[in-house]
Scaffold this active site. Structure first.
Site, PDB file in Angstrom:
ATOM      1  N   SER A  24      -9.430   3.883  16.979  1.00  0.00           N
ATOM      2  CA  SER A  24      -8.427   3.985  15.910  1.00  0.00           C
ATOM      3  C   SER A  24      -8.858   3.223  14.663  1.00  0.00           C
ATOM      4  O   SER A  24      -8.142   3.199  13.667  1.00  0.00           O
ATOM      5  CB  SER A  24      -7.066   3.465  16.399  1.00  0.00           C
ATOM      6  OG  SER A  24      -7.196   2.182  16.972  1.00  0.00           O
ATOM      7  N   ASN A 109      -0.830  -4.808  22.909  1.00  0.00           N
ATOM      8  CA  ASN A 109       0.429  -4.057  22.820  1.00  0.00           C
ATOM      9  C   ASN A 109       1.466  -4.758  21.938  1.00  0.00           C
ATOM     10  O   ASN A 109       2.083  -4.123  21.083  1.00  0.00           O
ATOM     11  CB  ASN A 109       0.995  -3.800  24.220  1.00  0.00           C
ATOM     12  CG  ASN A 109       0.074  -2.927  25.055  1.00  0.00           C
ATOM     13  OD1 ASN A 109      -0.915  -2.392  24.527  1.00  0.00           O
ATOM     14  ND2 ASN A 109       0.361  -2.789  26.331  1.00  0.00           N
ATOM     15  N   HIS A 155      25.976  27.754  -7.018  1.00  0.00           N
ATOM     16  CA  HIS A 155      25.318  29.011  -6.603  1.00  0.00           C
ATOM     17  C   HIS A 155      24.275  29.451  -7.627  1.00  0.00           C
ATOM     18  O   HIS A 155      24.004  30.637  -7.762  1.00  0.00           O
ATOM     19  CB  HIS A 155      26.338  30.134  -6.411  1.00  0.00           C
ATOM     20  CG  HIS A 155      27.534  29.735  -5.613  1.00  0.00           C
ATOM     21  ND1 HIS A 155      27.598  29.845  -4.240  1.00  0.00           N
ATOM     22  CD2 HIS A 155      28.714  29.182  -5.992  1.00  0.00           C
ATOM     23  CE1 HIS A 155      28.773  29.408  -3.820  1.00  0.00           C
ATOM     24  NE2 HIS A 155      29.465  28.991  -4.862  1.00  0.00           N
ATOM     25  N   SER A 276      -3.601  28.397 -16.412  1.00  0.00           N
ATOM     26  CA  SER A 276      -4.060  29.410 -15.465  1.00  0.00           C
ATOM     27  C   SER A 276      -5.507  29.760 -15.776  1.00  0.00           C
ATOM     28  O   SER A 276      -5.904  29.757 -16.937  1.00  0.00           O
ATOM     29  CB  SER A 276      -3.180  30.652 -15.581  1.00  0.00           C
ATOM     30  OG  SER A 276      -3.868  31.785 -15.110  1.00  0.00           O
ATOM     31  N   LYS A 282      -0.471  30.882 -19.974  1.00  0.00           N
ATOM     32  CA  LYS A 282       0.370  30.168 -19.013  1.00  0.00           C
ATOM     33  C   LYS A 282       0.381  28.658 -19.183  1.00  0.00           C
ATOM     34  O   LYS A 282      -0.618  28.034 -19.489  1.00  0.00           O
ATOM     35  CB  LYS A 282      -0.086  30.491 -17.589  1.00  0.00           C
ATOM     36  CG  LYS A 282       0.125  31.933 -17.205  1.00  0.00           C
ATOM     37  CD  LYS A 282       1.509  32.179 -16.659  1.00  0.00           C
ATOM     38  CE  LYS A 282       1.601  31.537 -15.317  1.00  0.00           C
ATOM     39  NZ  LYS A 282       2.686  31.977 -14.502  1.00  0.00           N
ATOM     40  N   ASN A 284       1.859  25.928 -16.579  1.00  0.00           N
ATOM     41  CA  ASN A 284       2.479  25.906 -15.255  1.00  0.00           C
ATOM     42  C   ASN A 284       3.000  24.525 -14.857  1.00  0.00           C
ATOM     43  O   ASN A 284       2.402  23.507 -15.209  1.00  0.00           O
ATOM     44  CB  ASN A 284       1.465  26.375 -14.200  1.00  0.00           C
ATOM     45  CG  ASN A 284       1.155  27.844 -14.335  1.00  0.00           C
ATOM     46  OD1 ASN A 284       2.004  28.625 -14.780  1.00  0.00           O
ATOM     47  ND2 ASN A 284      -0.058  28.229 -13.978  1.00  0.00           N
ATOM     48  N   GLU A 289       5.720  21.339  -8.571  1.00  0.00           N
ATOM     49  CA  GLU A 289       5.496  22.216  -7.409  1.00  0.00           C
ATOM     50  C   GLU A 289       4.775  21.476  -6.290  1.00  0.00           C
ATOM     51  O   GLU A 289       5.108  21.607  -5.116  1.00  0.00           O
ATOM     52  CB  GLU A 289       4.692  23.455  -7.822  1.00  0.00           C
ATOM     53  CG  GLU A 289       5.530  24.456  -8.611  1.00  0.00           C
ATOM     54  CD  GLU A 289       4.700  25.584  -9.217  1.00  0.00           C
ATOM     55  OE1 GLU A 289       5.269  26.630  -9.477  1.00  0.00           O
ATOM     56  OE2 GLU A 289       3.484  25.406  -9.435  1.00  0.00           O
ATOM     57  N   GLN A 321      -0.430   5.240  19.582  1.00  0.00           N
ATOM     58  CA  GLN A 321      -1.450   5.097  18.540  1.00  0.00           C
ATOM     59  C   GLN A 321      -1.272   6.180  17.463  1.00  0.00           C
ATOM     60  O   GLN A 321      -1.708   6.019  16.336  1.00  0.00           O
ATOM     61  CB  GLN A 321      -2.842   5.199  19.185  1.00  0.00           C
ATOM     62  CG  GLN A 321      -3.994   5.072  18.221  1.00  0.00           C
ATOM     63  CD  GLN A 321      -5.313   4.834  18.938  1.00  0.00           C
ATOM     64  OE1 GLN A 321      -5.509   3.784  19.546  1.00  0.00           O
ATOM     65  NE2 GLN A 321      -6.202   5.799  18.910  1.00  0.00           N
ATOM     66  N   LYS A 324       0.288   5.969  13.576  1.00  0.00           N
ATOM     67  CA  LYS A 324      -0.307   5.363  12.379  1.00  0.00           C
ATOM     68  C   LYS A 324      -0.680   6.341  11.277  1.00  0.00           C
ATOM     69  O   LYS A 324      -0.256   6.182  10.132  1.00  0.00           O
ATOM     70  CB  LYS A 324      -1.529   4.535  12.774  1.00  0.00           C
ATOM     71  CG  LYS A 324      -1.110   3.314  13.539  1.00  0.00           C
ATOM     72  CD  LYS A 324      -2.257   2.509  14.061  1.00  0.00           C
ATOM     73  CE  LYS A 324      -1.729   1.548  15.092  1.00  0.00           C
ATOM     74  NZ  LYS A 324      -1.060   2.243  16.253  1.00  0.00           N
TER      75      LYS A 324
HETATM   76  N1  ARG Z   1      -4.994   1.170  18.943  1.00  0.00           N
HETATM   77  C1  ARG Z   1      -3.913   0.903  19.840  1.00  0.00           C
HETATM   78  C2  ARG Z   1      -2.606   1.466  19.249  1.00  0.00           C
HETATM   79  O1  ARG Z   1      -2.589   1.716  18.112  1.00  0.00           O
HETATM   80  C3  ARG Z   1      -3.772  -0.575  20.040  1.00  0.00           C
HETATM   81  C4  ARG Z   1      -3.080  -0.940  21.289  1.00  0.00           C
HETATM   82  C5  ARG Z   1      -3.967  -0.698  22.453  1.00  0.00           C
HETATM   83  N2  ARG Z   1      -3.341  -1.046  23.668  1.00  0.00           N
HETATM   84  C6  ARG Z   1      -3.753  -0.539  24.832  1.00  0.00           C
HETATM   85  N3  ARG Z   1      -3.091  -0.915  25.880  1.00  0.00           N
HETATM   86  N4  ARG Z   1      -4.753   0.277  24.903  1.00  0.00           N
HETATM   87  O2  ARG Z   1      -1.632   1.654  19.912  1.00  0.00           O
END
Ligand code: ARG
Length: 458
Positions: A24, A109, A155, A276, A282, A284, A289, A321, A324
């Site tokens: 990650s 965690n 409306h 355009s 044009k 735009n 948008e 995970q 994120k």
């Molecule tokens: N990259 C993990 C997450 O974003 C970090 C936590 C990892 N914990 C684990 N028990 N593998 O959740």
């Protein structure tokens, strides 16, 4: 790739493809500041509680600060599974074996849950700041618009004339509610999971109050199983962002309509317009948008996190995970969109005459005719019918209500007197609605005052 934090249990290293999929770091490097901040607090607490010696804790904190300096000097954040492993690995490289003690009484965690809350807390502050800037621009437009009348629609048909300030204030009300929501979200997420460890808490004599205080959380989580797996705050932030984008997309739609040749109420200056490649004539509205389109992307993030947390068994699961990338993307999108819109709204010009003209079209003051009769004692339903007939006659004769003479009115009802000729004008119609929040100049001004007062709290 550096050695894994968990390699001891395994005979062979993770295969490269699995490693690439599992990692990650390419996105959670955004948590670098939050992770260092939480680690410094954790180490300090371990030192205070005698779990580490004071010297060890100090060494760790110093080492972490060195890593911050290295990263600021351009050291790349690469070569580890995640930001937590990266920082721990660097720490050991900087200060040796003592660095390996940082993870005492902690798990990734509770660490990642804490990092995300620290990060999201700032994200809420950022969203509030951006939305506040936008409302300030809208309040300036309102201040200028207080003297102008424009069509109000239901409306998407001209309904009644409204005050231009009242129009801009309507959006300020929406964005102020968004600010309120981000602020409430911030207050609710400001709870510290650190100290929950992997899921069950810890057997070390930690003092969560110390870390709470250092990290500025308002309280500590009360259930470790919940704390490590709770991502409600991500869903809440994404909902707040989604609704803010919904509001912005409505303003986009109005902008696109109002700047079209068909409406012609506003102009977008050249600096904020696009052309355009084939049609030379044009001009735009690409920016509104795009903002309208990006709303879908932020909704996608919300649906994504809601789907990720659905049916997850207690407690932490790697699915989390996935909180994120969507969060970071939605955050960036929201800030970009709100920012560009504040700039755009500052620059649009109002075609006040066209708006005034348009406001008087489509028999938009017919309600005033019916109200006139009702105020003379005719039941409103009858007054509505008399006026409806008058409108029909006007359509047939290709006349406006303001073209009618007193005799024409009197033919419809003897209750009409000279003052009806003023009551049907566009300006008088807007001015007549003097109820709180209404379209009169006085009510629109009061709206600005009220908004400013509520905005000042943030
Ligand atoms: N990259 C993990 C997450 O974003 C970090 C936590 C990892 N914990 C684990 N028990 N593998 O959740």
């Amino acid at each position: 790739m550096k050695k894994k934090l968990w390699q001891g249990r395994f005979d062979t290293p993770l295969s490269a493809d699995a490693d690439g999929f599992n990692q990650s770091l390419t996105f959670d490097r955004k948590l670098f500041d939050a992770d260092v901040e939480a680690s410094v607090a954790h180490a300090a607490m371990l030192g205070e509680c005698g779990i580490l010696t004071k010297e060890e804790a100090e060494q760790i904190c110093e080492g972490l600060k060195e890593i911050v300096r290295d990263v600021a000097a351009g050291m790349p954040i690469t070569g580890a599974e995640d930001i937590h492993s990266f920082i721990e690995g660097e720490l050991v490289e900087h200060i040796g074996d003592v660095g390996k003690k940082l993870h005492t009484a902690r798990s990734r965690n509770d660490q990642v849950a804490t990092d995300m809350r620290l990060y999201a807390r700032r994200s809420c502050d950022g969203a509030i700041r951006a939305l506040k800037d936008l409302v300030e621009v809208l309040l300036l437009r309102a201040k200028e618009g207080v003297h102008y009348v424009m069509p109000g629609f239901t409306h998407l048909r001209k309904a009644q004339p409204v005050n231009c300030a009242q129009y801009f204030n309507a959006y300020s009300e929406m964005f102020l509610r968004d600010i309120d929501r981000f602020s409430a979200c911030r207050a609710r997420l400001n709870v510290m999971p650190l100290g929950s460890a992997a899921l069950a808490g810890t057997s070390y004599p930690i003092d969560r109050e110390i870390t709470r205080e250092l990290l500025g959380f308002s309280s500590v989580s009360q259930n470790s199983l919940d704390a490590v797996s709770d991502r409600d705050f991500i869903a809440e932030y994404l909902f707040c962002a989604s609704l803010a984008m919904a509001h912005l997309s409505r303003l986009c739609e109005d902008t696109i309509l109002y700047t079209s040749d068909e409406f012609g109420y506003w102009n977008i200056p050249d600096e904020y317009s696009t052309g355009s490649s084939i049609m030379p004539q044009k001009k735009n509205p690409d920016l509104p948008e795009l903002v309208r389109g990006k709303t879908g992307r932020v909704y996608g993030a919300l649906v994504s996190i809601l789907t990720v947390i659905k049916g997850l068994p207690l407690a932490y699961n790697k699915d989390l995970q996935e909180d994120k990338e969507v969060f970071f993307d939605a955050e960036t999108t929201l800030l970009q969109c709100v920012g560009i819109y504040a700039a755009l709204m500052k620059k649009i010009t109002l075609n006040v005459n066209a708006m005034y003209e348009a406001a008087g079209e489509g028999y938009s003051t017919a309600t005033d005719v019916a109200d006139y009769l009702a105020k003379k004692g005719m039941p409103f339903r009858d007054a509505h019918a008399v006026t409806g007939k008058l409108v029909r006659e006007c359509i047939a004769a290709k006349k406006k209500l303001t073209d009618l003479t007193l005799e024409d009115f009197k033919a419809a009802s003897p209750a009409f007197e000279e003052d009806i000729l003023t009551a049907v004008t566009t300006r008088a119609s807007a001015e007549a609605r003097n109820s709180v929040g209404g379209s009169s100049v006085k009510a629109a001004r009061a709206g600005i005052v009220s908004l400013k007062k509520r905005l000042a709290k943030y």
